[in-house]
Design a protein around this motif. Structure first.
Motif, PDB file in Angstrom:
ATOM      1  N   UNK A  45     -34.298 -32.848  64.480  1.00 31.11           N
ATOM      2  CA  UNK A  45     -33.594 -33.685  65.460  1.00 31.11           C
ATOM      3  C   UNK A  45     -32.820 -34.796  64.760  1.00 31.11           C
ATOM      4  N   UNK A  46     -33.436 -35.462  63.786  1.00 32.53           N
ATOM      5  CA  UNK A  46     -32.769 -36.536  63.051  1.00 32.53           C
ATOM      6  C   UNK A  46     -31.619 -35.998  62.203  1.00 32.53           C
ATOM      7  N   UNK A  47     -31.832 -34.861  61.564  1.00 30.03           N
ATOM      8  CA  UNK A  47     -30.784 -34.264  60.746  1.00 30.03           C
ATOM      9  C   UNK A  47     -29.577 -33.897  61.613  1.00 30.03           C
ATOM     10  N   UNK A  48     -29.825 -33.290  62.770  1.00 33.38           N
ATOM     11  CA  UNK A  48     -28.738 -32.898  63.668  1.00 33.38           C
ATOM     12  C   UNK A  48     -27.959 -34.120  64.151  1.00 33.38           C
ATOM     13  N   UNK A  49     -28.654 -35.200  64.473  1.00 33.62           N
ATOM     14  CA  UNK A  49     -27.970 -36.430  64.884  1.00 33.62           C
ATOM     15  C   UNK A  49     -27.082 -36.942  63.749  1.00 33.62           C
ATOM     16  N   UNK A  50     -27.554 -36.850  62.522  1.00 35.24           N
ATOM     17  CA  UNK A  50     -26.750 -37.256  61.370  1.00 35.24           C
ATOM     18  C   UNK A  50     -25.527 -36.389  61.173  1.00 35.24           C
ATOM     19  N   UNK A  51     -25.671 -35.095  61.416  1.00 39.84           N
ATOM     20  CA  UNK A  51     -24.521 -34.178  61.307  1.00 39.84           C
ATOM     21  C   UNK A  51     -23.455 -34.567  62.333  1.00 39.84           C
ATOM     22  N   UNK A  52     -23.876 -34.831  63.556  1.00 39.63           N
ATOM     23  CA  UNK A  52     -22.926 -35.230  64.604  1.00 39.63           C
ATOM     24  C   UNK A  52     -22.272 -36.559  64.250  1.00 39.63           C
ATOM     25  N   UNK A  53     -23.053 -37.497  63.755  1.00 39.72           N
ATOM     26  CA  UNK A  53     -22.493 -38.795  63.367  1.00 39.72           C
ATOM     27  C   UNK A  53     -21.451 -38.614  62.259  1.00 39.72           C
ATOM     28  N   UNK A  54     -21.718 -37.737  61.324  1.00 38.75           N
ATOM     29  CA  UNK A  54     -20.766 -37.472  60.246  1.00 38.75           C
ATOM     30  C   UNK A  54     -19.500 -36.787  60.728  1.00 38.75           C
ATOM     31  N   UNK A  55     -19.592 -36.075  61.844  1.00 40.59           N
ATOM     32  CA  UNK A  55     -18.433 -35.353  62.386  1.00 40.59           C
ATOM     33  C   UNK A  55     -17.711 -36.147  63.468  1.00 40.59           C
ATOM     34  N   UNK A  56     -18.037 -37.409  63.608  1.00 43.21           N
ATOM     35  CA  UNK A  56     -17.509 -38.213  64.719  1.00 43.21           C
ATOM     36  C   UNK A  56     -15.984 -38.246  64.761  1.00 43.21           C
ATOM     37  N   UNK A  57     -15.324 -38.153  63.614  1.00 38.63           N
ATOM     38  CA  UNK A  57     -13.863 -38.173  63.607  1.00 38.63           C
ATOM     39  C   UNK A  57     -13.268 -36.882  64.149  1.00 38.63           C
ATOM     40  N   UNK A  58     -14.079 -35.840  64.251  1.00 38.04           N
ATOM     41  CA  UNK A  58     -13.615 -34.556  64.778  1.00 38.04           C
ATOM     42  C   UNK A  58     -13.840 -34.415  66.278  1.00 38.04           C
ATOM     43  N   UNK A  59     -14.502 -35.389  66.880  1.00 37.05           N
ATOM     44  CA  UNK A  59     -14.789 -35.332  68.320  1.00 37.05           C
ATOM     45  C   UNK A  59     -13.573 -35.843  69.066  1.00 37.05           C
ATOM     46  N   UNK A  60     -13.029 -35.005  69.927  1.00 40.84           N
ATOM     47  CA  UNK A  60     -11.841 -35.353  70.697  1.00 40.84           C
ATOM     48  C   UNK A  60     -12.276 -36.086  71.961  1.00 40.84           C
ATOM     49  N   UNK A  61     -12.012 -37.378  72.009  1.00 42.18           N
ATOM     50  CA  UNK A  61     -12.416 -38.201  73.146  1.00 42.18           C
ATOM     51  C   UNK A  61     -11.291 -38.196  74.170  1.00 42.18           C
ATOM     52  N   UNK A  62     -11.642 -37.881  75.404  1.00 39.30           N
ATOM     53  CA  UNK A  62     -10.688 -37.897  76.504  1.00 39.30           C
ATOM     54  C   UNK A  62     -10.439 -39.354  76.896  1.00 39.30           C
ATOM     55  N   UNK A  63      -9.206 -39.680  77.233  1.00 40.92           N
ATOM     56  CA  UNK A  63      -8.886 -41.053  77.635  1.00 40.92           C
ATOM     57  C   UNK A  63      -9.721 -41.459  78.837  1.00 40.92           C
ATOM     58  N   UNK A  64     -10.559 -42.454  78.645  1.00 41.54           N
ATOM     59  CA  UNK A  64     -11.364 -42.998  79.736  1.00 41.54           C
ATOM     60  C   UNK A  64     -11.372 -44.509  79.627  1.00 41.54           C
ATOM     61  N   UNK A  65     -11.721 -45.160  80.697  1.00 39.38           N
ATOM     62  CA  UNK A  65     -11.814 -46.618  80.702  1.00 39.38           C
ATOM     63  C   UNK A  65     -13.220 -47.096  80.382  1.00 39.38           C
ATOM     64  N   UNK A  66     -14.171 -46.174  80.296  1.00 41.79           N
ATOM     65  CA  UNK A  66     -15.564 -46.547  80.052  1.00 41.79           C
ATOM     66  C   UNK A  66     -16.160 -45.650  78.977  1.00 41.79           C
ATOM     67  N   UNK A  67     -17.343 -46.023  78.513  1.00 43.27           N
ATOM     68  CA  UNK A  67     -18.084 -45.165  77.596  1.00 43.27           C
ATOM     69  C   UNK A  67     -18.442 -43.880  78.325  1.00 43.27           C
ATOM     70  N   UNK A  68     -18.447 -42.761  77.616  1.00 43.56           N
ATOM     71  CA  UNK A  68     -18.663 -41.457  78.239  1.00 43.56           C
ATOM     72  C   UNK A  68     -19.654 -40.636  77.430  1.00 43.56           C
ATOM     73  N   UNK A  69     -20.555 -39.957  78.149  1.00 44.72           N
ATOM     74  CA  UNK A  69     -21.510 -39.046  77.507  1.00 44.72           C
ATOM     75  C   UNK A  69     -20.869 -37.676  77.338  1.00 44.72           C
ATOM     76  N   UNK A  70     -21.097 -37.074  76.189  1.00 48.05           N
ATOM     77  CA  UNK A  70     -20.658 -35.721  75.898  1.00 48.05           C
ATOM     78  C   UNK A  70     -21.874 -34.908  75.490  1.00 48.05           C
ATOM     79  N   UNK A  71     -21.828 -33.612  75.744  1.00 51.25           N
ATOM     80  CA  UNK A  71     -22.920 -32.728  75.368  1.00 51.25           C
ATOM     81  C   UNK A  71     -22.425 -31.755  74.308  1.00 51.25           C
ATOM     82  N   UNK A  72     -23.255 -31.535  73.314  1.00 55.26           N
ATOM     83  CA  UNK A  72     -22.935 -30.571  72.271  1.00 55.26           C
ATOM     84  C   UNK A  72     -24.218 -29.900  71.832  1.00 55.26           C
ATOM     85  N   UNK A  73     -24.092 -28.888  71.016  1.00 53.32           N
ATOM     86  CA  UNK A  73     -25.284 -28.238  70.476  1.00 53.32           C
ATOM     87  C   UNK A  73     -24.995 -27.763  69.056  1.00 53.32           C
ATOM     88  N   UNK A  74     -26.042 -27.671  68.277  1.00 45.86           N
ATOM     89  CA  UNK A  74     -25.956 -27.157  66.920  1.00 45.86           C
ATOM     90  C   UNK A  74     -26.936 -25.999  66.808  1.00 45.86           C
TER      91      UNK A  74
END
Length: 80
Positions: A45-74
Motif C-alpha cells: 500500500x505504501x509503495x503504491x502510494x509512492x508510485x502515484x506520488x512520483x507520477x503526479x505530473x502525469x495525472x491530467x487534472x480536469x479544470x475545477x474550482x475545488x479539490x477533487x478526488x480521483x480513483x486509480x488502480x495499480x
C-alpha cells in the motif's frame, strides 16, 4: 513473493496483485492525499502510494474550482 500478502492471485504467468487508490488533487494539480484501499499489505500500500506520488505530473487534472478526488488502480505482476 514471500507470501506475506494473501491478496496476491496466482496466474498462468506467475502472481498478480491489484490495488485501488483514491487521489485528492488540488485545482492547481498538486497531490494533497493518497489513500490506498486497505488490502492488509501495508508495504505494498505504501509503495503504491509512492508510485502515484512520483507520477503526479502525469495525472491530467480536469479544470475545477475545488479539490477533487480521483480513483486509480495499480496491478503488480511477477513470475513464479
Amino acid at each position: 513473493m514471500a507470501g506475506r500478502c494473501a491478496k496476491a492471485v496466482r496466474t498462468v504467468q506467475g502472481w498478480s496483485l491489484s490495488l485501488d487508490l483514491a487521489v485528492l488533487m488540488t485545482r492547481d494539480g498538486r497531490v494533497r492525499r493518497i489513500t490506498p484501499r486497505a488490502i492488509d499489505c501495508p508495504t505494498v500500500e505504501q509503495y503504491a502510494a509512492g508510485v502515484i506520488l512520483g507520477a503526479r505530473d502525469s495525472i491530467d487534472v480536469v479544470d475545477t474550482d475545488t479539490d477533487t478526488w480521483y480513483r486509480t488502480s495499480l496491478t503488480f505482476a511477477w513470475g513464479a
